[in-house]
Enzyme design. Structure first.
Site, PDB file in Angstrom:
ATOM      1  N   SER A  71       0.830  -1.200   0.000  1.00 22.43           N
ATOM      2  CA  SER A  71       0.000   0.000   0.000  1.00 22.43           C
ATOM      3  C   SER A  71       0.863   1.247   0.000  1.00 22.43           C
ATOM      4  O   SER A  71       0.374   2.334  -0.265  1.00 22.43           O
ATOM      5  CB  SER A  71      -0.915   0.016   1.229  1.00 22.43           C
ATOM      6  OG  SER A  71      -0.142   0.027   2.403  1.00 22.43           O
ATOM      7  N   HIS A 120      -3.600  -3.779  -4.977  1.00 18.14           N
ATOM      8  CA  HIS A 120      -3.803  -3.357  -3.589  1.00 18.14           C
ATOM      9  C   HIS A 120      -5.225  -3.700  -3.144  1.00 18.14           C
ATOM     10  O   HIS A 120      -6.181  -3.055  -3.561  1.00 18.14           O
ATOM     11  CB  HIS A 120      -3.531  -1.851  -3.450  1.00 18.14           C
ATOM     12  CG  HIS A 120      -3.691  -1.349  -2.058  1.00 18.14           C
ATOM     13  ND1 HIS A 120      -4.221  -0.123  -1.752  1.00 18.14           N
ATOM     14  CD2 HIS A 120      -3.395  -1.928  -0.868  1.00 18.14           C
ATOM     15  CE1 HIS A 120      -4.251   0.034  -0.442  1.00 18.14           C
ATOM     16  NE2 HIS A 120      -3.753  -1.048   0.124  1.00 18.14           N
ATOM     17  N   GLU A 145      -6.994  -1.741  -6.138  1.00 19.15           N
ATOM     18  CA  GLU A 145      -6.277  -0.745  -6.924  1.00 19.15           C
ATOM     19  C   GLU A 145      -5.227  -1.487  -7.741  1.00 19.15           C
ATOM     20  O   GLU A 145      -4.354  -2.154  -7.181  1.00 19.15           O
ATOM     21  CB  GLU A 145      -5.623   0.294  -6.010  1.00 19.15           C
ATOM     22  CG  GLU A 145      -6.647   1.210  -5.353  1.00 19.15           C
ATOM     23  CD  GLU A 145      -6.049   2.176  -4.332  1.00 19.15           C
ATOM     24  OE1 GLU A 145      -6.510   3.320  -4.270  1.00 19.15           O
ATOM     25  OE2 GLU A 145      -5.135   1.772  -3.575  1.00 19.15           O
ATOM     26  N   ASN A 165      -5.565   5.932  -0.310  1.00 24.51           N
ATOM     27  CA  ASN A 165      -4.763   6.444   0.797  1.00 24.51           C
ATOM     28  C   ASN A 165      -4.292   7.877   0.559  1.00 24.51           C
ATOM     29  O   ASN A 165      -4.168   8.664   1.498  1.00 24.51           O
ATOM     30  CB  ASN A 165      -3.572   5.524   1.073  1.00 24.51           C
ATOM     31  CG  ASN A 165      -4.010   4.234   1.758  1.00 24.51           C
ATOM     32  OD1 ASN A 165      -5.161   4.115   2.177  1.00 24.51           O
ATOM     33  ND2 ASN A 165      -3.116   3.266   1.862  1.00 24.51           N
TER      34      ASN A 165
END
Lengths: 276, 280
Positions: free
Chosen positions: B114, B135, B147, B185
């Site tokens: 990540s 991800h 992702e 994120n």
């Protein structure tokens, strides 16, 4: 205003500016038993507000949330005017006029000559300084911010904004009113965006910048935030709902205060709002 | 399909693939760790059966498709090797060098990182065109998003295959490039950091900010509830990576977060983060 006034003291509330937000706030107040004085310089807006309240309460009746009798009472408690002097009897005035210092300052100056000295004046701004607006009043201690979220009848949050001049008694009285309307008030200081928009618009701005830099598509960014964070809608769906121009205005105000580059509106927001 | 690792993420991903009908080799550093991970998947499947989400037979079949292994040599025949080991670049690079040696030509090598650069994993192999990021979100069986992270070296057909794989495991792939935080994120943590700064500056309280975002923004959790669940140490690590990548002063982790991490207040897992929690 030494002690918190009791709740019934805010019996009559004037709402200035009868757009979507003003009409929504009027509905919340009228349904909670307040006498509501709706004021808009446009007769058409005032007529539209009455029609909206009629439609909203009719829906509530058909969903059995309101009886016919209650609906009649609610509608009877909402009267509209086009002259600010109609606010003379108000215990509380909530102004949700367009987000412009010129317009709002003018309203606050005029209200000083209209309302009783002990009436509270609340501004619904989310982008302007409550302190700068309060300073226009001869009694700045009675001016505070009262930020509802759209649609006002559905959204529980209300931000009660104090300037450095606001009287704690006025804050206590308005907070009590918010509770009695079934809302969840939070107490905040005067900075652009307050809490919810301050956190939300920074995030929306970064999503816009991410798209503008062609790092990811709008569809993928919306899907990522819905499916990865459990948000009810993605940032672009939300920006379109809030209005790109509103986002840009709030971000401009946030940047002017924080000078945080992450608050500087992404150029794409400026381009889209100028292209209407 | 090979999954490297034995933690929550690795077992969650192995469960997802096994439920979708893939044969999964679950390899960890020791056979024992791999067996423990498989046992964890067994429990998770049993919970799904209890909740009526699948039959006991389907669950048993899914579990049977998972073969635990104590060595990555077991990946010789996999078409896709996915690693979910510790978020440490050196460990991941060593692992990718091993996968490069062990896996057959044409196999896709994927990382679930990540916060590390996918291209750094790719460079540890002789086949950077076949290396890609996938991800997943925690808990992997429940969260629909993946992702898909392409480096500048990833081949188009590898990317297309991975998107197809996501569809077969009923995940929603989104495309992004190889930069810190990817999409979620990079948008989530600066927001969380700004919420911490509001508390640090005594602008608003934890409870008021959490209420504001839930009631005003429609968020399922307030920022401080989320930080305590994610873990303050994990959050700080991601914020540092974002700050280093974009070099924006606004992304510098709030000192209050650093202080809480230094104090060992890491969130729910330690019983205290921004709030006190009953120890589990």
């Amino acid at each position: 205003m030494d002690a918190p006034l009791n709740d019934t003291s805010l019996h009559t509330v004037a709402v200035i500016g009868l757009g979507t937000m003003g009409t929504g706030i009027a509905e919340v107040l009228a349904r909670a038993g307040r006498e509501v004085i709706g004021i808009d310089i446009s007769q058409a807006a005032a007529t539209q507000a009455v029609a909206s309240l009629e439609a909203a309460t009719a829906r509530a009746v058909s969903r059995e949330r309101l009886t016919d009798g209650e609906r009649r009472d609610v509608l009877a408690r909402f009267r509209t005017f086009t002259d600010l002097r109609a606010a003379a009897d108000a215990d509380l005035v909530i102004e949700v006029a367009p987000e412009s210092y010129e317009i709002k300052q003018q309203i606050i100056r005029e209200l000083d000559g209209v309302v009783r000295p002990d009436a509270i004046i609340a501004t619904g701004t989310n982008a302007l300084s409550v302190t700068r607006l309060a300073a226009e009043s001869e009694h700045p201690e009675r001016v505070l911010g009262l930020h509802f979220f759209n649609p006002a009848p559905a959204m529980k949050l209300v931000e009660v904004v104090s300037s450095v001049l606001t009287s704690p008694a006025a804050v206590a009285t308005v907070t009590e009113l918010a509770h009695s309307l079934g809302k969840e008030p939070i107490a905040v200081g005067d900075r652009p965006g307050f809490v919810a928009d301050g956190l939300l618009f920074g995030y929306l701005n970064q999503a816009a910048a991410m798209y503008e830099a062609k790092y990811a598509s709008r569809e993928d960014i919306d899907a990522a935030m819905k499916l990865g964070c459990g948000l009810p809608m993605g940032p672009f769906a939300l920006l379109d709902l809030i209005g790109v121009d509103t986002a840009r205005t709030v971000l401009d105000a946030m940047y002017a205060e924080s000078h945080d580059r992450l608050h500087a509106p992404a150029p794409i927001l400026k381009q889209l709002s100028e292209a209407a | 399909m090979g999954v490297a690792g034995s933690g929550t993420m690795a077992s969650g991903i192995a469960e997802v693939f096994a439920k979708a009908g893939y044969d999964v080799v679950l390899a960890a550093r020791t056979e024992e760790k791999a067996a423990t991970a498989k046992a964890r998947i067994g429990k998770s499947l049993a919970r799904s059966v209890d909740k009526g989400r699948m039959t006991a037979e389907t669950a048993a079949q899914a579990l049977e498709r998972i073969t635990p292994a104590g060595s990555y040599e077991a990946f010789a025949d996999v078409d896709l090797a996915l690693e979910a080991v510790a978020e440490d670049l050196e460990i991941k690079q060593q692992l990718f060098a091993t996968l490069d040696k062990v896996c057959k030509p044409g196999a896709i090598l994927a990382t679930t990182t990540s916060s590390l650069p996918v291209v750094a994993c790719a460079r540890a192999t002789t086949r950077p065109r076949e290396v890609i990021g996938m991800h997943f979100f925690n808990p992997a069986p429940a969260m629909k998003l993946v992702e898909v992270v392409r480096t500048v070296l990833t081949a188009d057909d590898v990317h297309a295959t991975v998107r197809e794989v996501c569809a077969t495991i009923r995940k929603h792939p989104v495309d992004c490039g190889d930069r810190a935080g990817f999409i979620v994120n990079a948008l989530l943590f600066p927001y969380l950091n700004n919420a911490i700064k509001m508390v640090q500056e005594h602008y608003a309280t934890l409870d008021d900010i959490d209420a504001a975002m839930k009631l005003g923004g429609g968020y399922p959790m307030g920022p401080f509830e989320l930080l305590d669940v994610v873990g303050l140490d994990v959050s700080l690590a991601i914020e540092k990576v974002l700050h280093r990548e974009f070099r924006d002063p606004g992304l510098a982790p709030a000192p209050l977060l650093e202080h809480l991490v230094a104090a060992g207040c890491l969130g729910r897992k330690t019983g205290r983060g921004f709030r006190e929690h009953a120890r589990r």
